[in-house]
Design a protein around this motif. Structure first.
Motif, PDB file in Angstrom:
ATOM      1  N   ASN A 125      -7.196  76.430  36.818  1.00  0.00           N
ATOM      2  CA  ASN A 125      -5.950  76.325  36.081  1.00  0.00           C
ATOM      3  C   ASN A 125      -6.241  76.385  34.582  1.00  0.00           C
ATOM      4  O   ASN A 125      -7.316  75.978  34.132  1.00  0.00           O
ATOM      5  CB  ASN A 125      -5.248  75.015  36.438  1.00  0.00           C
ATOM      6  N   GLY A 126      -5.299  76.885  33.795  1.00  0.00           N
ATOM      7  CA  GLY A 126      -5.504  77.040  32.362  1.00  0.00           C
ATOM      8  C   GLY A 126      -5.746  75.749  31.608  1.00  0.00           C
ATOM      9  O   GLY A 126      -6.151  75.784  30.443  1.00  0.00           O
ATOM     10  N   ARG A 127      -5.550  74.601  32.257  1.00  0.00           N
ATOM     11  CA  ARG A 127      -5.765  73.336  31.559  1.00  0.00           C
ATOM     12  C   ARG A 127      -7.237  73.108  31.233  1.00  0.00           C
ATOM     13  O   ARG A 127      -7.563  72.210  30.459  1.00  0.00           O
ATOM     14  CB  ARG A 127      -5.252  72.167  32.400  1.00  0.00           C
ATOM     15  N   ILE A 128      -8.164  73.901  31.839  1.00  0.00           N
ATOM     16  CA  ILE A 128      -9.592  73.696  31.547  1.00  0.00           C
ATOM     17  C   ILE A 128      -9.909  73.996  30.089  1.00  0.00           C
ATOM     18  O   ILE A 128     -10.956  73.596  29.594  1.00  0.00           O
ATOM     19  CB  ILE A 128     -10.489  74.548  32.465  1.00  0.00           C
ATOM     20  N   PHE A 129      -9.007  74.692  29.395  1.00  0.00           N
ATOM     21  CA  PHE A 129      -9.240  75.018  27.994  1.00  0.00           C
ATOM     22  C   PHE A 129      -8.635  73.984  27.051  1.00  0.00           C
ATOM     23  O   PHE A 129      -8.776  74.097  25.836  1.00  0.00           O
ATOM     24  CB  PHE A 129      -8.666  76.403  27.667  1.00  0.00           C
ATOM     25  N   GLN A 130      -7.962  72.984  27.604  1.00  0.00           N
ATOM     26  CA  GLN A 130      -7.351  71.947  26.774  1.00  0.00           C
ATOM     27  C   GLN A 130      -8.320  70.795  26.565  1.00  0.00           C
ATOM     28  O   GLN A 130      -9.292  70.648  27.304  1.00  0.00           O
ATOM     29  CB  GLN A 130      -6.060  71.447  27.446  1.00  0.00           C
ATOM     30  N   GLY A 131      -8.061  69.989  25.541  1.00  0.00           N
ATOM     31  CA  GLY A 131      -8.922  68.863  25.228  1.00  0.00           C
ATOM     32  C   GLY A 131      -8.152  67.736  24.578  1.00  0.00           C
ATOM     33  O   GLY A 131      -6.910  67.721  24.569  1.00  0.00           O
ATOM     34  N   THR A 132      -8.880  66.815  23.982  1.00  0.00           N
ATOM     35  CA  THR A 132      -8.262  65.612  23.422  1.00  0.00           C
ATOM     36  C   THR A 132      -7.291  65.920  22.299  1.00  0.00           C
ATOM     37  O   THR A 132      -6.340  65.182  22.084  1.00  0.00           O
ATOM     38  CB  THR A 132      -9.344  64.660  22.901  1.00  0.00           C
ATOM     39  N   GLY A 133      -7.526  66.994  21.572  1.00  0.00           N
ATOM     40  CA  GLY A 133      -6.651  67.310  20.446  1.00  0.00           C
ATOM     41  C   GLY A 133      -5.514  68.247  20.792  1.00  0.00           C
ATOM     42  O   GLY A 133      -4.679  68.555  19.936  1.00  0.00           O
ATOM     43  N   THR A 134      -5.466  68.709  22.035  1.00  0.00           N
ATOM     44  CA  THR A 134      -4.400  69.624  22.436  1.00  0.00           C
ATOM     45  C   THR A 134      -3.057  68.902  22.404  1.00  0.00           C
ATOM     46  O   THR A 134      -2.921  67.797  22.913  1.00  0.00           O
ATOM     47  CB  THR A 134      -4.643  70.167  23.861  1.00  0.00           C
ATOM     48  N   CYS A 135      -2.099  69.531  21.795  1.00  0.00           N
ATOM     49  CA  CYS A 135      -0.771  68.923  21.634  1.00  0.00           C
ATOM     50  C   CYS A 135      -0.072  68.803  22.985  1.00  0.00           C
ATOM     51  O   CYS A 135       0.228  69.805  23.629  1.00  0.00           O
ATOM     52  CB  CYS A 135       0.064  69.773  20.687  1.00  0.00           C
TER      53      CYS A 135
END
Length: 406
Positions: free
Chosen positions: A65-75
């Motif tokens: 899923n595309g969430r693997i590119f998100q992190g702590t600073g992702t809005c």
């Protein structure tokens, strides 16, 4: 995992001609393509440009899923905006902070658009173009503003068993619970915490960035349209038609995809009550692929030794709009028989009207106790409950969207 990868290959191979991947690989743009009809809404294609930009290999992103590119600073508010667009099956263009494989932050202009089947209006894929942004500081911390497109998304042992490996943020993050609506104040509090823990300055998309994203999307759709014409299954950028009332929203398909048991959803309002959704577990049980199941009546599972009196019992329960449980001899695609412990139940929408019937299959003779020790009866009732929640939540969202646009 192998069965999941098989579904992903089928996602492309059944829609386009065999050379579509090569044509997409020739594009220099950064983009991914996802399939909402597969459990987990995974990535089914990633361009060379995107892989180079993110630092991942193709094998590391396909099926994720595309969430693997998100992190702590992702809005988080931006993520909610994107999911609203998926739920409403419409384009979105938004600034977003993602992360490369090495953990380095990357501001992008995220431009996503649905791909529609021309003949029945269903969403077959989503295309997400990602343009890296230069580091220009802005006053505000998190950019959740839409940048050119009018936007809006999508505790018991039994629940745990049915949903299986349901996405962690859906299970634990109240921001993402089905039907849960946060106030702007609640979202702002979450965003404030994210900004406090992340010193990364936001970036602004320029007009050049926006034009680049639009041009990339034009190029991608040109390829997809051409190769879908060659396969005879034409796709388009805008919903051209809805041929019947059996269209399921992408958000409902994604919600149903989290249910890890064998079941089908049929529409009693269409001629011959066809299947409009089949779970991955059902396809594995019967040996069919999705396109061989959808739009067919469930009787195709019957065979020469199927008891006709059991079929009459099923028809009577459907006619009387009552649930029923039967033991029926069914047949797989390879003609091998299996005893099916089948439960059928009506599913009502938020207004109380019957929208679908769900059929839950448990193969007799298998280890049906499950890792949570549930009996086949409890498994079936849990599936019915999960489907009811998904359908009612979807119908409530649809009704809310209509009232807001009225």
């Amino acid at each position: 995992m192998e069965s999941q990868l098989g579904l992903i290959d089928q996602s492309f191979d059944s829609r386009y001609s065999c050379h579509v991947r090569e044509a997409l690989d020739e594009l220099t743009d950064n983009f991914i393509i996802t399939d909402p009809s597969i459990s987990g809404h995974p990535i089914v294609f990633a361009s060379h440009g995107f892989l180079k930009m993110s630092g991942y290999s193709r094998a590391e992103v396909i099926g994720k899923n595309g969430r693997i590119f998100q992190g702590t600073g992702t809005c988080r508010r931006s993520v909610i905006e994107i999911r609203e667009a998926i739920r409403e099956e419409r384009p979105i263009q938004i600034n977003l902070l993602n992360y490369r494989k090495d953990g380095k932050p990357l501001w992008i202009l995220f431009h996503m658009s649905p791909v529609f089947n021309k003949y029945d209006g269903r969403v077959s894929h989503f295309v997400a173009v990602q343009v890296p942004l230069s580091r220009k500081r802005r006053r505000s911390g998190c950019d959740f503003r839409r940048t050119g497109v009018n936007l809006s998304d999508d505790g018991s042992k039994a629940q745990d068993f049915v949903y299986g490996s349901c996405r962690k943020e859906v299970c634990s993050d109240s921001l993402l619970e089905p039907g849960h609506v946060l106030s702007l104040h609640q979202v702002s509090e979450v965003e404030h915490e994210g900004r406090e823990s992340n010193g990364e300055a936001p970036c602004e998309a320029s007009d050049v960035d926006k034009r680049q994203a639009m041009t990339a999307m034009d190029n991608i759709f040109s390829v997809l349209t051409h190769y879908s014409e060659l396969s005879g299954r034409l796709v388009c950028r805008k919903r051209c038609s809805i041929s019947d009332g059996g269209l399921l929203s992408s958000s409902l398909i994604i919600s149903l995809g989290r249910i890890k048991q064998s079941f089908v959803l049929t529409n009693p309002h269409l001629p011959d009550m066809p299947i409009v959704y089949a779970s991955d577990a059902f396809l594995k049980l019967t040996g069919y692929v999705k396109d061989e199941v959808l739009r067919r009546n469930c009787r195709f599972l019957s065979g020469p030794d199927t008891d006709s009196s059991t079929l009459y019992l099923i028809r009577d329960s459907i006619k009387s709009e009552q649930p029923c449980t039967v033991r029926i001899l069914n047949y797989r695609k390879d003609d091998s028989p299996f005893w099916n412990f089948l439960h059928i139940s009506p599913i009502r929408d938020a207004s109380g009207k019957i929208a679908y019937f769900v059929g839950v299959q448990v193969e007799e003779g298998k280890n049906n106790q499950g890792r949570h020790g549930l009996s086949p009866e409890k498994i079936q009732l849990s599936v019915v409950g999960a489907v009811k929640v998904a359908v009612r939540s979807s119908s409530m969202t649809a009704a809310s969207s209509k009232s807001n646009t009225a």
